[in-house]
Design an enzyme around this catalytic site. Structure first.
Site, mmCIF file in Angstrom:
data_model
loop_
_atom_site.group_PDB
_atom_site.id
_atom_site.type_symbol
_atom_site.label_atom_id
_atom_site.label_comp_id
_atom_site.label_asym_id
_atom_site.label_seq_id
_atom_site.Cartn_x
_atom_site.Cartn_y
_atom_site.Cartn_z
ATOM 1 N N ASP A 133 -73.969 52.599 88.583
ATOM 2 C CA ASP A 133 -72.819 51.889 87.966
ATOM 3 C C ASP A 133 -72.038 51.792 89.091
ATOM 4 O O ASP A 133 -71.636 52.590 89.754
ATOM 5 C CB ASP A 133 -72.154 52.674 86.844
ATOM 6 C CG ASP A 133 -71.857 52.194 85.663
ATOM 7 O OD1 ASP A 133 -71.116 51.058 85.885
ATOM 8 O OD2 ASP A 133 -72.218 52.371 84.541
ATOM 9 N N ASP A 169 -69.557 47.110 86.568
ATOM 10 C CA ASP A 169 -68.749 47.316 85.484
ATOM 11 C C ASP A 169 -67.602 46.501 85.202
ATOM 12 O O ASP A 169 -66.991 46.113 86.348
ATOM 13 C CB ASP A 169 -68.010 48.722 85.549
ATOM 14 C CG ASP A 169 -67.389 49.360 84.512
ATOM 15 O OD1 ASP A 169 -67.581 49.801 83.628
ATOM 16 O OD2 ASP A 169 -66.208 49.214 84.672
ATOM 17 N N GLU A 208 -71.529 43.455 83.773
ATOM 18 C CA GLU A 208 -70.984 43.474 82.395
ATOM 19 C C GLU A 208 -70.016 42.588 82.321
ATOM 20 O O GLU A 208 -68.915 42.629 83.047
ATOM 21 C CB GLU A 208 -70.590 44.933 81.994
ATOM 22 C CG GLU A 208 -70.069 45.175 80.737
ATOM 23 C CD GLU A 208 -69.064 46.241 80.513
ATOM 24 O OE1 GLU A 208 -68.504 46.805 79.655
ATOM 25 O OE2 GLU A 208 -68.219 46.495 81.777
ATOM 26 N N HIS A 251 -73.189 53.092 75.797
ATOM 27 C CA HIS A 251 -72.258 54.130 76.022
ATOM 28 C C HIS A 251 -70.913 53.650 75.478
ATOM 29 O O HIS A 251 -69.968 54.438 75.195
ATOM 30 C CB HIS A 251 -71.984 54.565 77.114
ATOM 31 C CG HIS A 251 -71.376 53.965 78.212
ATOM 32 N ND1 HIS A 251 -71.807 52.493 78.490
ATOM 33 C CD2 HIS A 251 -70.143 53.758 78.657
ATOM 34 C CE1 HIS A 251 -71.392 51.955 79.306
ATOM 35 N NE2 HIS A 251 -70.126 52.694 79.709
ATOM 36 N N ASP A 252 -70.824 52.339 75.145
ATOM 37 C CA ASP A 252 -69.446 51.719 74.668
ATOM 38 C C ASP A 252 -69.445 51.425 73.032
ATOM 39 O O ASP A 252 -68.622 50.698 72.728
ATOM 40 C CB ASP A 252 -69.007 50.749 75.449
ATOM 41 C CG ASP A 252 -68.475 51.000 77.126
ATOM 42 O OD1 ASP A 252 -68.166 52.080 76.948
ATOM 43 O OD2 ASP A 252 -68.978 50.232 77.524
HETATM 44 C C1 GLC Z 1 -66.698 49.143 81.072
HETATM 45 C C2 GLC Z 1 -67.461 50.305 80.613
HETATM 46 C C3 GLC Z 1 -66.543 51.279 80.017
HETATM 47 C C4 GLC Z 1 -65.250 51.719 80.618
HETATM 48 C C5 GLC Z 1 -64.654 50.350 81.144
HETATM 49 C C6 GLC Z 1 -63.690 50.800 81.995
HETATM 50 O O1 GLC Z 1 -66.619 48.395 79.935
HETATM 51 O O2 GLC Z 1 -68.943 50.287 80.215
HETATM 52 O O3 GLC Z 1 -67.233 52.536 79.610
HETATM 53 O O4 GLC Z 1 -64.463 52.349 79.931
HETATM 54 O O5 GLC Z 1 -65.627 49.596 81.780
HETATM 55 O O6 GLC Z 1 -63.988 51.289 83.570
#
Ligand code: GLC
Length: 563
Positions: free
Chosen positions: A110, A210, A263, A334-335
């Site tokens: 990540d 991310d 993402e 995980h979100d």
């Molecule tokens: C992304 C991650 C998440 C995190 C956010 C801030 O959306 O997947 O888990 O809280 O970024 O880094």
């Protein structure tokens, strides 16, 4: 469950390993604790390398393991080149990489570079205006009582915090502990490139980028539309310089054989291809399908959530399949809440609906991502108070809803939390039915879901009809059938409210997938597809007849046919 034998492998295709790969996502904190401190760790993952190889996955995406004070469980990085103590040492990380590579499993890390932790030395130096770090973050003048604009954090509350030491406001699109890096500063971009190169030189196989849609912000920080679900998002998502930044970042990957997935929480389907290809990343996580069950005010709209129509899901997924050059396929991470609780039936038909979703995930066009625990059908849990929540997003949003008078108490919003919280995905992995699900010998950092005595890896491995074995079969099938990777997708019966059916076609090979996405029987009839000579390749029921036409599909029956 049945499975017939596969066809020969074609040689006339422009292959990419990351198109053929099945990815498994690991949230290290909750995967496996090797040293009994209640927190998952790197050695714990290495211990499970054979488990991953047995399942058949090709790539592990490891959520952040870098040094971090854990305001957002590792997504607040204080040093890009070191490993968090709780997770082990750099030697442990190297041993994990070796263990995976020995089993032909690649590793992607990540990369969290929209922001750092406040504890990162860059921020510490920046708040003191030291050594060229002055301009590393978004600093704005103003009086301590008046933020520079009305932007809101994605985690609730204002997106600005006043820093007494520097006497200015800094921007944080997430938690106040996660200040946004200032990508306008070329030195920031160079520093990120150096960190990227450092990890690539250590032998990793790519990155998951991310929150990458937020790197570029509008100049001069104008106020956002006050009626937006996240105020200011139009100024901090897909900003004017994002293509340039991604282009520059992707130059760092050149010369390495990588897989890069970005993402983008706020990307429209139409935008995805602007960021992929030669000057961009390989694929993007696009989220429209995750929104079919939410109200007009988005994920945390307390007035409407939980109900969704299959026809809406078909429309969104089909648009992604038709319009995105190479989709990144996922239904949980995980979100997100657990996929079987979100899109299936986590009670009566847990096994049937979890295997249906697995069939869907692994037969669509794109690269599939499995999140830890999906392979055993792990479910949502329950949070009876705000204190039971760890996730800063859920806590921040609930506090906002209470402060804004939308609800009076946690009790009033509890159903929404039980439906949406990111913490559902973060309960420890359920390995067996011993205390703490075999995750740890000590008290786990976060409560194990009570259903671990029934839902766990040990019992799933012992039962040849389990969800786990269905994943294994489907992964193997995907590896052997080019049509499932490279074939065209064509939706059938778009208006049917129980069947989700489609074909995948590669030249003269056609695979038909029929999913009865409901808890009621329904008879399949689709005259446009000749099925008299069909063969069942995989089914989640034992005695599925070879011809789907006229077959009364049972609840959540999910079948892959060769035509
Ligand atoms: C992304 C991650 C998440 C995190 C956010 C801030 O959306 O997947 O888990 O809280 O970024 O880094």
């Amino acid at each position: 469950m049945t499975r017939h034998d596969s066809q020969t492998r074609r040689t006339d295709i422009d292959r990419q390993w990351w198109k053929e790969a099945v990815v498994y996502q690991i949230y290290p904190r909750s995967f496996n604790d090797s040293d009994g401190d209640g927190v998952g760790d790197l050695q714990g993952i290495t211990e499970k390398a054979d488990y991953l190889a047995d399942l058949g996955v090709d790539v592990v995406w490891l959520c952040p393991v870098y040094e971090s004070p854990n305001a957002d469980n590792g997504y607040d990085i204080s040093d890009y080149r070191s490993i968090m103590d709780e997770f082990g040492t750099m030697a442990d990380w190297e041993a994990l990489l070796d263990a995976l590579h020995e089993r032909d499993i690649r590793l992607i890390m990540d990369l969290v570079v929209n922001h750092t932790s406040k504890q990162h030395e860059w921020f510490q130096q920046s708040r003191r205006r030291e050594d060229g770090y002055d301009d590393y973050y978004h600093w704005v003048d103003g009086t301590p009582s008046e933020p520079p604009n009305n932007w809101e954090s994605i985690f609730g509350g204002p997106a600005w915090t006043y820093d007494d030491e520097r006497g200015q406001w800094y921007l944080h699109l997430f938690d106040p502990e996660q200040p946004d890096l200032n990508w306008r500063n070329p030195e920031v971009r160079d520093a990120v490139t150096e960190a990227v190169t450092w990890w690539l030189e250590k032998g990793i196989d790519g990155f998951r980028l991310d929150a990458i849609d937020h790197l570029s912000k509008s100049d001069a920080y104008p106020d956002g539309d006050p009626d937006s679900a996240i105020v200011g998002i139009e100024h901090f998502s897909h900003g004017p310089r994002l293509p340039e930044y991604l282009d520059e970042l992707s130059a760092a990957f050149e010369g390495y054989d990588t897989m890069i997935v970005g993402e983008m929480g706020g990307a429209d389907i139409e935008q995805v291809d602007d960021y992929t290809g030669e000057d961009g990343v390989d694929m993007i996580f696009q989220f429209d399908h995750m929104g079919v069950s939410v109200g007009p005010n988005g994920r945390w709209d307390p007035t409407q959530f939980g109900e969704w129509e299959l026809t809406d899901l078909k429309e969104v997924i089909s648009q992604q399949q038709d319009e995105i050059d190479w989709p990144a396929l996922f239904f949980g991470n995980h979100d997100q809440p657990r996929l079987v609780s979100h899109f299936g039936d986590d009670e009566t038909y847990r096994t049937e609906s979890a295997t249906l979703i697995a069939t869907f995930l692994l037969t669509l066009r794109g690269t599939p991502y499995i999140y830890q625990g999906e392979e055993i059908g792990m479910t949502n849990t329950e949070f009876d108070s705000l204190e039971a929540i760890d996730d800063p997003m859920t806590v921040g949003i609930v506090e906002d809803l209470i402060a804004d008078g939308v609800v009076d108490s946690y009790e009033e919003v509890r159903d929404l939390v039980d439906y949406q919280s990111r913490d559902h995905a973060r309960t420890p992995m359920q390995w067996d039915d011993t205390e703490n699900a075999g995750f740890t010998a000590d008290d786990p950092w976060f409560d194990v879901n009570d259903n671990y005595d029934e839902i766990n890896v040990e019992s799933a491995l012992a039962d040849t009809d389990s969800i786990w074995h269905h994943y294994e079969t489907l992964i193997e099938l995907r590896h052997s059938e080019d049509v499932l990777v490279y074939g065209d997708y064509d939706l059938l019966l778009p208006d049917h409210d129980q069947f989700y059916a489609y074909t995948r076609t590669l030249e003269n090979e056609t695979t038909l997938v029929v999913l009865n996405w409901s808890d009621e029987c329904s008879t399949f009839d689709c005259p446009s597809v000749p099925t008299a000579d069909a063969n069942v390749v995989v089914s989640n029921y034992d005695d599925t007849p070879s011809d789907p036409t006229g077959h009364a599909f049972r609840p959540y029956e999910a079948v892959v046919y060769q035509l």
